[in-house]
Design a protein around this motif. Structure first.
Motif, PDB file in Angstrom:
ATOM      1  N   ALA A  50     -17.901 -22.685   5.662  1.00  0.00           N
ATOM      2  CA  ALA A  50     -17.650 -22.389   4.194  1.00  0.00           C
ATOM      3  C   ALA A  50     -16.676 -23.103   3.779  1.00  0.00           C
ATOM      4  N   PRO A  51     -16.235 -23.826   2.750  1.00  0.00           N
ATOM      5  CA  PRO A  51     -15.085 -24.447   2.334  1.00  0.00           C
ATOM      6  C   PRO A  51     -13.971 -23.563   2.196  1.00  0.00           C
ATOM      7  N   GLU A  52     -12.841 -24.080   2.600  1.00  0.00           N
ATOM      8  CA  GLU A  52     -11.622 -23.122   2.793  1.00  0.00           C
ATOM      9  C   GLU A  52     -11.390 -23.171   1.077  1.00  0.00           C
ATOM     10  N   PRO A  53     -10.632 -21.948   0.750  1.00  0.00           N
ATOM     11  CA  PRO A  53      -9.933 -20.941   1.663  1.00  0.00           C
ATOM     12  C   PRO A  53     -11.061 -19.746   1.710  1.00  0.00           C
ATOM     13  N   ALA A  54     -12.355 -19.833   1.107  1.00  0.00           N
ATOM     14  CA  ALA A  54     -13.024 -18.745   1.424  1.00  0.00           C
ATOM     15  C   ALA A  54     -13.465 -18.847   2.962  1.00  0.00           C
ATOM     16  N   LEU A  55     -13.753 -17.462   3.437  1.00  0.00           N
ATOM     17  CA  LEU A  55     -14.162 -17.087   4.853  1.00  0.00           C
ATOM     18  C   LEU A  55     -15.564 -17.360   4.802  1.00  0.00           C
ATOM     19  N   ASP A 132      -6.959  -8.586   9.869  1.00  0.00           N
ATOM     20  CA  ASP A 132      -5.751  -8.307   9.163  1.00  0.00           C
ATOM     21  C   ASP A 132      -5.286  -9.688   8.299  1.00  0.00           C
ATOM     22  N   GLU A 133      -5.230 -10.608   9.153  1.00  0.00           N
ATOM     23  CA  GLU A 133      -4.652 -12.123   8.620  1.00  0.00           C
ATOM     24  C   GLU A 133      -5.825 -12.839   8.131  1.00  0.00           C
ATOM     25  N   LYS A 134      -6.951 -12.452   8.304  1.00  0.00           N
ATOM     26  CA  LYS A 134      -8.107 -13.255   7.668  1.00  0.00           C
ATOM     27  C   LYS A 134      -8.184 -14.715   8.025  1.00  0.00           C
ATOM     28  N   THR A 135      -7.915 -14.969   9.245  1.00  0.00           N
ATOM     29  CA  THR A 135      -7.883 -16.362   9.547  1.00  0.00           C
ATOM     30  C   THR A 135      -8.080 -16.364  11.373  1.00  0.00           C
ATOM     31  N   ALA A 136      -8.611 -17.468  11.628  1.00  0.00           N
ATOM     32  CA  ALA A 136      -8.819 -17.645  12.919  1.00  0.00           C
ATOM     33  C   ALA A 136      -7.606 -17.546  13.946  1.00  0.00           C
ATOM     34  N   THR A 137      -7.726 -17.213  15.117  1.00  0.00           N
ATOM     35  CA  THR A 137      -6.630 -16.879  15.888  1.00  0.00           C
ATOM     36  C   THR A 137      -6.989 -17.564  17.216  1.00  0.00           C
ATOM     37  N   PHE A 138      -6.018 -17.798  17.930  1.00  0.00           N
ATOM     38  CA  PHE A 138      -6.415 -18.754  19.175  1.00  0.00           C
ATOM     39  C   PHE A 138      -5.434 -18.061  20.497  1.00  0.00           C
ATOM     40  N   TRP A 139      -6.092 -17.971  21.801  1.00  0.00           N
ATOM     41  CA  TRP A 139      -5.176 -17.247  22.609  1.00  0.00           C
ATOM     42  C   TRP A 139      -5.474 -18.232  23.899  1.00  0.00           C
ATOM     43  N   ILE A 153      -8.704 -18.975  30.626  1.00  0.00           N
ATOM     44  CA  ILE A 153      -9.323 -19.003  29.643  1.00  0.00           C
ATOM     45  C   ILE A 153      -8.425 -19.708  28.221  1.00  0.00           C
ATOM     46  N   TRP A 154      -9.466 -20.022  27.400  1.00  0.00           N
ATOM     47  CA  TRP A 154      -9.130 -20.398  25.938  1.00  0.00           C
ATOM     48  C   TRP A 154      -9.984 -19.308  25.392  1.00  0.00           C
ATOM     49  N   ARG A 155      -9.353 -18.870  24.212  1.00  0.00           N
ATOM     50  CA  ARG A 155     -10.128 -17.999  23.409  1.00  0.00           C
ATOM     51  C   ARG A 155      -9.921 -18.191  22.083  1.00  0.00           C
ATOM     52  N   GLY A 156     -10.735 -18.240  21.159  1.00  0.00           N
ATOM     53  CA  GLY A 156     -10.802 -18.300  19.660  1.00  0.00           C
ATOM     54  C   GLY A 156     -11.362 -17.166  19.046  1.00  0.00           C
ATOM     55  N   LEU A 157     -11.006 -16.475  18.010  1.00  0.00           N
ATOM     56  CA  LEU A 157     -11.672 -15.405  17.333  1.00  0.00           C
ATOM     57  C   LEU A 157     -11.667 -15.882  15.727  1.00  0.00           C
ATOM     58  N   PHE A 158     -12.691 -15.762  15.108  1.00  0.00           N
ATOM     59  CA  PHE A 158     -13.092 -16.365  13.883  1.00  0.00           C
ATOM     60  C   PHE A 158     -13.600 -15.490  12.844  1.00  0.00           C
ATOM     61  N   PRO A 159     -12.988 -15.070  11.839  1.00  0.00           N
ATOM     62  CA  PRO A 159     -13.648 -13.751  10.721  1.00  0.00           C
ATOM     63  C   PRO A 159     -14.548 -14.425  10.073  1.00  0.00           C
ATOM     64  N   LEU A 160     -15.723 -13.550   9.934  1.00  0.00           N
ATOM     65  CA  LEU A 160     -16.770 -13.651   8.631  1.00  0.00           C
ATOM     66  C   LEU A 160     -16.576 -12.560   7.994  1.00  0.00           C
ATOM     67  N   ALA A 161     -16.814 -13.034   6.758  1.00  0.00           N
ATOM     68  CA  ALA A 161     -16.825 -12.009   5.578  1.00  0.00           C
ATOM     69  C   ALA A 161     -17.969 -12.246   4.806  1.00  0.00           C
ATOM     70  N   ASN A 162     -18.637 -11.175   4.533  1.00  0.00           N
ATOM     71  CA  ASN A 162     -20.045 -11.204   3.623  1.00  0.00           C
ATOM     72  C   ASN A 162     -19.410 -11.628   2.122  1.00  0.00           C
ATOM     73  N   ASP A 163     -18.305 -10.827   1.768  1.00  0.00           N
ATOM     74  CA  ASP A 163     -17.858 -11.116   0.299  1.00  0.00           C
ATOM     75  C   ASP A 163     -16.795 -12.258   0.255  1.00  0.00           C
ATOM     76  N   ARG A 164     -16.877 -12.993   1.320  1.00  0.00           N
ATOM     77  CA  ARG A 164     -15.561 -14.407   1.425  1.00  0.00           C
ATOM     78  C   ARG A 164     -14.443 -14.050   1.465  1.00  0.00           C
ATOM     79  N   GLU A 165     -14.154 -12.476   1.775  1.00  0.00           N
ATOM     80  CA  GLU A 165     -12.608 -12.416   1.744  1.00  0.00           C
ATOM     81  C   GLU A 165     -12.174 -11.182   2.864  1.00  0.00           C
ATOM     82  N   ASN A 166     -13.212  -9.968   2.621  1.00  0.00           N
ATOM     83  CA  ASN A 166     -12.673  -8.883   3.781  1.00  0.00           C
ATOM     84  C   ASN A 166     -13.556  -9.048   4.923  1.00  0.00           C
TER      85      ASN A 166
END
Length: 183
Positions: A50-55, A132-139, A153-166
């Motif tokens: 999805a194009p930024e800034p939408a999730l 909460d941050e509604k953005t990808a985080t890396f660890w 390890i490398w870890r990434g977490l990526f948010p998905l939002a059906n309404d593109r925001e929450n």
């Protein structure tokens, strides 16, 4: 195939990650993730949904679209919101290499049930930060392991939002950094 990798694939339960303590796991930025890491490939896949800034929404994510070398390492979790605002996460999908790495398949279980007390708070907090941050985080981390001392390890977490925001789901990847277990 490397001996350690073959052993993990053949007998995943034999090499279970100890859940009592993390040796080291810290948040990093995308710039800290190597260009050739599958975590970066997963991020680029997620950002292309999805194009930024939408999730991206869950409907944008189709497993057959995930790069073949990334798919075995990914996991997908539903965000569970309690009436009091507390969050938990139900594992929905787990890649085969991810299951072999941790030695069990947590599918359909809550993260609060999967992790021992020592790990639970940290793991839930890392998931919560992504929501909460509604953005990808890396660890980056060094996780104790029963037979091979630790897994880096490398870890990434990526948010998905059906309404593109929450955020209502998290797409994640956890891949070894060492050459012994690379994909």
């Amino acid at each position: 195939m490397n001996l350690v990798r073959g052993a993990l694939m053949a007998h995943p339960g034999q090499f279970a990650i100890k859940r009592s303590a993390f040796l080291f796991l810290k948040r990093i930025t995308l710039d800290d993730v190597p260009e050739d890491s599958l975590t970066r490939v997963a991020y680029e896949f997620w950002r292309g949904l999805a194009p930024e800034p939408a999730l991206p929404a869950r409907t944008d994510f189709r497993p057959e679209m995930v790069p073949r070398d990334v798919l075995p390492w990914v996991f997908l979790m539903d965000v569970i919101r309690a009436p009091n605002g507390a969050l938990d996460y139900r594992y929905r999908l787990n890649g085969t290499r991810n299951v072999a790495l941790v030695g069990r398949d947590p599918s359909q279980r809550l993260a609060s049930e999967v992790f021992d007390n020592g790990d639970r708070r940290f793991m839930l907090e890392s998931f919560n930060k992504t929501v909460d941050e509604k953005t990808a985080t890396f660890w980056v981390g060094d996780i104790p392991h029963d037979r091979i001392n630790q897994i880096n390890i490398w870890r990434g977490l990526f948010p998905l939002a059906n309404d593109r925001e929450n955020v209502d789901q998290l797409l994640g990847i956890a891949v070894p950094r060492s050459n012994d277990m690379d994909a």
